[in-house]
Design an enzyme around this catalytic site. Sequence first.
Site, short mmCIF file in Angstrom:
data_model
loop_
_atom_site.label_atom_id
_atom_site.label_comp_id
_atom_site.label_asym_id
_atom_site.label_seq_id
_atom_site.Cartn_x
_atom_site.Cartn_y
_atom_site.Cartn_z
N TYR A 296 0.81 -1.21 0.00
CA TYR A 296 0.00 0.00 0.00
C TYR A 296 0.85 1.27 0.00
O TYR A 296 0.32 2.36 -0.23
CB TYR A 296 -0.93 0.04 1.23
CG TYR A 296 -1.88 -1.11 1.36
CD1 TYR A 296 -2.13 -2.00 0.31
CD2 TYR A 296 -2.55 -1.34 2.57
CE1 TYR A 296 -2.99 -3.06 0.46
CE2 TYR A 296 -3.43 -2.40 2.72
CZ TYR A 296 -3.64 -3.27 1.67
OH TYR A 296 -4.49 -4.32 1.83
N HIS B 229 1.18 -11.43 2.01
CA HIS B 229 0.07 -10.76 1.33
C HIS B 229 -0.59 -11.63 0.26
O HIS B 229 -1.82 -11.68 0.17
CB HIS B 229 0.58 -9.46 0.70
CG HIS B 229 -0.50 -8.45 0.48
ND1 HIS B 229 -0.27 -7.10 0.47
CD2 HIS B 229 -1.84 -8.59 0.27
CE1 HIS B 229 -1.39 -6.45 0.27
NE2 HIS B 229 -2.37 -7.34 0.14
#
Length: 283
Positions: free
Chosen positions: A49, A111
Amino acid sequence: MKNIKLRNGFEIPPIGFGSYKIPAESEGTGIIVDALKAGYRLIDTATMYKNEDIVGEGLRRAFGEGIATRDQVTVTTKVANPDRGYDSTMRAFDKSLKELGLDQIDLYLIHWPASEAKEPNWRTINSDTWRALETLYKDGRVRAIGVSNFMPVHLEALSETATILPMVNQIEFHPGFMQRDVLEWCDSHEIVVEGWSPLGRTRVLTNPLLEEIAERLGRSVAQICLRWAVQHSVVPIPKSLHYDRMKENIDIFDFTLSPEEMAAIDSMPQTGESGLNPDTITF
């Protein structure tokens, strides 16, 4: 809001706040402060992010203003795909810790899994990455470890070499895309499921069934989606840039969906899915 206990005894809140695509710098830190002010005590970010520093600054501001204390907040981040592997994961963790400005991360996740369609040695990549997370956990640098977007095939393969099974699996989960096979695999192995995109990227908010249930209960469709997740023992991770919406999204613990309403939502046709498949993603 009763916390959910992970396999190792560590407890996490039953709903979290997602930081994906929050604005940069002061506006972004203000959003994190607002989320904590609204009552969220699980803040979710990721290396991918590119905002761990913003999240960290927001946390420090909130702590400084007395909105929450560090021990009240569960901070989650995730190792990115380019950093998978033992040594690179260890380095990535150190960088995340520095960016967040913390001494310890509460929940650290892989992730995305390496997958057979993209990496012939996917099993080894996942195993080596997971071994790094096990090391971080055993060294006390993280309080809990888990994965994200792992399907049963990835979880089965990982379980063959893991000395500690994942405590959490964060997957896309919303009405119209509940991934029942993943949910059942995790439930049978005591893995808590977290749900990203719990509102189907807002695409389920105009669904007639959800609208009808919301109207009958005097709630918003978003609240129905989030309550449905909670009643499936899934920790939803909604995100919003607006304080009023943050407050609305967390206000889901004073009503219950009936078994009939739950079954009807469970039976919705596939709706609102992101299309992000762990076997075909390219990032």
